[in-house]
Each structure stands twice: as C-alpha cells, then as structure tokens.
Motif scaffolding. Structure first.
Motif, PDB file in Angstrom:
ATOM      1  N   THR A 155      -1.257  11.983   1.997  1.00 49.69           N
ATOM      2  CA  THR A 155      -1.558  13.174   2.427  1.00 49.69           C
ATOM      3  C   THR A 155      -1.281  14.323   1.144  1.00 49.69           C
TER       4      THR A 155
ATOM      5  N   LYS B 147      -3.557   0.617  -3.026  1.00 54.16           N
ATOM      6  CA  LYS B 147      -3.454  -0.520  -2.716  1.00 54.16           C
ATOM      7  C   LYS B 147      -3.336  -1.899  -3.883  1.00 54.16           C
TER       8      LYS B 147
ATOM      9  N   GLN C  13       0.715  -1.235  -0.229  1.00 52.52           N
ATOM     10  CA  GLN C  13       0.075   0.070   0.207  1.00 52.52           C
ATOM     11  C   GLN C  13       1.287   0.890   0.293  1.00 52.52           C
TER      12      GLN C  13
ATOM     13  N   SER D 223      -5.113   6.907  -1.363  1.00 49.90           N
ATOM     14  CA  SER D 223      -4.414   5.543  -1.400  1.00 49.90           C
ATOM     15  C   SER D 223      -4.122   4.773  -2.931  1.00 49.90           C
TER      16      SER D 223
ATOM     17  N   THR E 143       0.152   5.145   0.896  1.00 48.13           N
ATOM     18  CA  THR E 143      -0.505   6.547   1.511  1.00 48.13           C
ATOM     19  C   THR E 143       0.449   7.932   1.502  1.00 48.13           C
TER      20      THR E 143
ATOM     21  N   THR F  28      -8.843   8.253  -3.241  1.00 50.15           N
ATOM     22  CA  THR F  28      -9.271   9.455  -2.562  1.00 50.15           C
ATOM     23  C   THR F  28     -10.144  10.326  -1.656  1.00 50.15           C
TER      24      THR F  28
ATOM     25  N   LYS G 131      -6.444  12.593   2.440  1.00 50.44           N
ATOM     26  CA  LYS G 131      -5.626  11.743   2.002  1.00 50.44           C
ATOM     27  C   LYS G 131      -5.859  10.858   1.052  1.00 50.44           C
TER      28      LYS G 131
END
Length: 175
Positions: free
Chosen positions: A31, A40, A27, A38, A29, A79, A36
C-alpha cells in the motif's frame, strides 16, 4: 489402452507438479499513498545454476533480450491508482512486467498492456513504456527470486526485484 492413457495422464500431471514446485507462485503486495499495488509471479530458484551470464538460464541473446521477470506465466502487475513509475505515467489497471536485460548490469523495466499470457508471449507493440532500473549487488547471493513493493512514506514507494547477484529497483509515486 485406458491404462496407458491413465499412466500418461498421471505422468504429465506429476511432471507439471514438479515444474510448478521448482518455481512456485508468489505475490508481492503493498500500500503506497493509501492505494493497493500487487505483483503476481512465479519465483524460480537458482539451484546451483548460472542465471545472468552468457549461456545462463536468462538469455542475453540480442534478438530476444526480454525476460518475463519470473517463471511460467508472465508476471502480473495491478495498481488501484494512477502511478509514476520511474518517470513513466501508468494509469490504474492491470499490466505485465518484463525486464530488458541486454546488459545484465543495466536493466530496464517494461510495463506492458497485454495481460494473461504465458511468459514467453511478449508483444513489444503492447508496451506502455520502459524505465531504467537502479542496480545493486546483494551482500550474499539470493536463492529465490523475490519482488517487494515498499512504502517510503507519503505517496512514494519502490518496486524491487532481487535474484542471484542482482537487486533492481524503480521508484513509484502515487498520483
């Protein structure tokens, strides 16, 4: 009969575990602009194989030049904000990421609205859009595929994918 079924079940479970270990879940991630994001994915390794060449692991078949941008399930992108990804408006929400690799030196990032599918179940009709990626060469080959989401300050960022002899990136702006 029950012993044979048990042996078969154990063998399949072991095989599935070996395959998953070769491309473990990962993953990225980040900011950006206080929001945030991400990704996967499953992270394959080169393991001595040729990757982005004709006849390599990732196909350059003109009839199916789309890659799931990872291994196993389709790569998931989330998102918490509306974005501009390389000029494409992306509303907050969930998507899958794919890469068009007709030309191994000029990739296009595909953001697709379909989610939760296996990595070979690509439906072009579900594309939100496609954007050209900036291509670069790493100083040394990259064994394990890796995504990063970098904050460049303010509401600017970058999505980057690195693997084998390729680094591909696209700018992100939080709206």
């Amino acid at each position: 009969m029950q012993k044979a079924v048990l042996r078969c079940t154990c063998a399949l479970t072991l095989a599935a575990g070996i395959v998953a270990a070769q491309s473990p879940p990962a993953q990225a991630t980040g900011t950006i602009g206080g929001k945030k994001l991400s990704i996967k994915y499953s992270a394959p390794s080169v393991r001595g194989r040729k990757i982005f060449v004709p006849g390599g692991v990732i196909s350059h078949d003109p009839t199916y030049p789309v890659w799931r941008a990872g291994a196993n399930d389709a790569t998931a992108f989330h998102t918490d904000a509306d974005l501009d990804v390389g000029g494409l408006r992306v509303p907050k929400g969930d998507y899958t990421l794919w890469i068009l690799i007709k030309d191994p030196e000029a990739w296009e990032l595909i953001i697709n609205k379909e989610t939760g599918q296996w990595g070979m179940s690509y439906t072009a009709a579900q594309d939100l859009g496609r954007v050209k990626m900036t291509m670069a060469k790493p100083p040394a080959p990259i064994e394990k595929m890796k995504y990063t989401l970098a904050d460049l300050g303010g509401n600017k960022g970058k999505l980057q994918l690195e693997w084998e002899n390729h680094i591909a990136s696209v700018p992100i702006t939080v709206k």
